[in-house]
Design a protein around this motif. Structure first.
Motif, PDB file in Angstrom:
ATOM      1  N   MET A   1      31.072  38.120  40.106  1.00  0.00           N
ATOM      2  CA  MET A   1      31.566  38.548  38.800  1.00  0.00           C
ATOM      3  C   MET A   1      31.189  40.002  38.527  1.00  0.00           C
ATOM      4  SD  MET A   1      33.276  37.385  36.270  1.00  0.00           S
ATOM      5  CE  MET A   1      33.611  37.610  34.559  1.00  0.00           C
ATOM      6  N   LYS A   2      29.991  40.385  38.981  1.00  0.00           N
ATOM      7  CA  LYS A   2      29.528  41.756  38.765  1.00  0.00           C
ATOM      8  C   LYS A   2      30.472  42.757  39.421  1.00  0.00           C
ATOM      9  CE  LYS A   2      25.598  44.836  39.544  1.00  0.00           C
ATOM     10  NZ  LYS A   2      24.248  44.962  40.135  1.00  0.00           N
ATOM     11  N   GLY A   3      30.910  42.436  40.673  1.00  0.00           N
ATOM     12  CA  GLY A   3      31.825  43.325  41.386  1.00  0.00           C
ATOM     13  C   GLY A   3      33.147  43.478  40.651  1.00  0.00           C
ATOM     14  N   SER A   4      33.659  42.381  40.103  1.00  0.00           N
ATOM     15  CA  SER A   4      34.919  42.428  39.351  1.00  0.00           C
ATOM     16  C   SER A   4      34.794  43.317  38.121  1.00  0.00           C
ATOM     17  CB  SER A   4      35.325  41.013  38.924  1.00  0.00           C
ATOM     18  OG  SER A   4      35.536  40.189  40.034  1.00  0.00           O
ATOM     19  N   MET A 130      48.281  42.657  34.010  1.00  0.00           N
ATOM     20  CA  MET A 130      47.434  41.527  33.612  1.00  0.00           C
ATOM     21  C   MET A 130      47.177  40.586  34.787  1.00  0.00           C
ATOM     22  SD  MET A 130      48.863  40.602  29.802  1.00  0.00           S
ATOM     23  CE  MET A 130      48.024  39.037  29.795  1.00  0.00           C
ATOM     24  N   ARG A 131      48.177  40.379  35.621  1.00  0.00           N
ATOM     25  CA  ARG A 131      47.984  39.517  36.796  1.00  0.00           C
ATOM     26  C   ARG A 131      46.914  40.099  37.712  1.00  0.00           C
ATOM     27  NH1 ARG A 131      52.517  36.463  40.409  1.00  0.00           N
ATOM     28  NH2 ARG A 131      51.071  35.533  41.894  1.00  0.00           N
ATOM     29  N   LEU A 136      41.123  40.212  39.509  1.00  0.00           N
ATOM     30  CA  LEU A 136      39.877  40.960  39.695  1.00  0.00           C
ATOM     31  C   LEU A 136      38.712  40.313  38.949  1.00  0.00           C
ATOM     32  CD1 LEU A 136      41.202  44.626  39.374  1.00  0.00           C
ATOM     33  CD2 LEU A 136      40.278  43.573  41.438  1.00  0.00           C
ATOM     34  N   LEU A 137      38.980  39.864  37.725  1.00  0.00           N
ATOM     35  CA  LEU A 137      37.909  39.306  36.902  1.00  0.00           C
ATOM     36  C   LEU A 137      37.538  37.878  37.277  1.00  0.00           C
ATOM     37  CD1 LEU A 137      38.754  40.558  33.301  1.00  0.00           C
ATOM     38  CD2 LEU A 137      36.796  41.189  34.703  1.00  0.00           C
ATOM     39  N   THR A 163      43.331  44.306  44.979  1.00  0.00           N
ATOM     40  CA  THR A 163      42.469  43.126  44.836  1.00  0.00           C
ATOM     41  C   THR A 163      41.827  42.705  46.161  1.00  0.00           C
ATOM     42  OG1 THR A 163      44.349  41.606  45.126  1.00  0.00           O
ATOM     43  CG2 THR A 163      43.791  42.238  42.866  1.00  0.00           C
ATOM     44  N   PHE A 164      42.161  43.409  47.232  1.00  0.00           N
ATOM     45  CA  PHE A 164      41.637  43.037  48.553  1.00  0.00           C
ATOM     46  C   PHE A 164      40.105  43.011  48.614  1.00  0.00           C
ATOM     47  CE2 PHE A 164      40.261  44.134  52.865  1.00  0.00           C
ATOM     48  CZ  PHE A 164      40.833  43.099  53.592  1.00  0.00           C
TER      49      PHE A 164
END
Length: 200
Positions: A1-4, A130-131, A136-137, A163-164
């Motif tokens: 989650m931190k990375g996102s 948004m997608r 990412l999140l 998003t890779f």
């Protein structure tokens, strides 16, 4: 989650810098973004190329994974059809054109703006951004509750670029080739499908 959150914070910072014109005009040129994306893809290629197991993993993929882009497209359309039932002022074709961007907001929004006008083009831009942001999140959450393929499918056309990194981090390096394959195939379909639905 931190990375996102870190990735999203960079996006938000860029958004603010661009909105308030705090950057030199030369940095706002489309070519700068293109070169940065090329550099990102180069580093992805180097990372995969340095791993001797990458191509072995691709050859040993379950044949069912070849259908992942098809299922991504079908799932997106199913969601779009469901949402269109609640949108009285938009035709199903318009909704499918927006959904067929599959996260590729820069191309799909331009095509839709040219064919259907700025209003629907703006909707396409926002929905496809948004997608990408949702992927990412929520990628760690998707992997935890729905499996390693979930963020790859959710990312749509973005899984071979923006998003890779988060997909590889959350799903694992074993899914890097799957992510690039999915992104390439879905990315390729965008101009054809968007143009088709805009013509209906």
């Amino acid at each position: 989650m931190k990375g996102s959150l870190i990735i999203l914070s960079f996006f938000a910072t860029g958004l603010l810098l661009g909105a308030f014109r705090w950057l030199p005009p030369s940095l706002l040129d489309y070519n700068v973004s293109f070169y940065v994306l090329c550099a990102l893809m180069f580093m992805v290629g180097v990372s995969i190329g340095c791993d001797p197991d990458s191509f072995r993993q691709f050859r040993s993929l379950d044949n069912r994974l070849i259908l992942l882009p098809v299922m991504t497209v079908a799932g997106t359309w199913l969601g779009v059809i469901t949402v269109s039932l609640f949108l009285r002022n938009r035709s199903l074709a318009d909704c499918l054109a927006v959904g067929s961007g599959f996260g590729y907001y820069s191309l799909s929004s331009i095509l839709i703006t040219q064919c259907k006008g700025a209003e629907l083009g703006t909707i396409a831009l926002l929905s496809n951004i948004m997608r990408e942001v949702i992927t990412l999140l929520l990628a760690p959450w998707m992997v935890r509750y729905f499996g390693n393929l979930a963020p790859i499918s959710a990312g749509g056309a973005t899984t071979m670029d923006t998003t890779f990194p988060i997909i590889v981090k959350c799903s694992g390096k074993d899914f890097a080739i799957v992510s690039i394959y999915q992104g390439f195939i879905v990315d390729f379909t965008v101009p054809f499908l968007v143009t088709f639905f805009c013509s209906l």
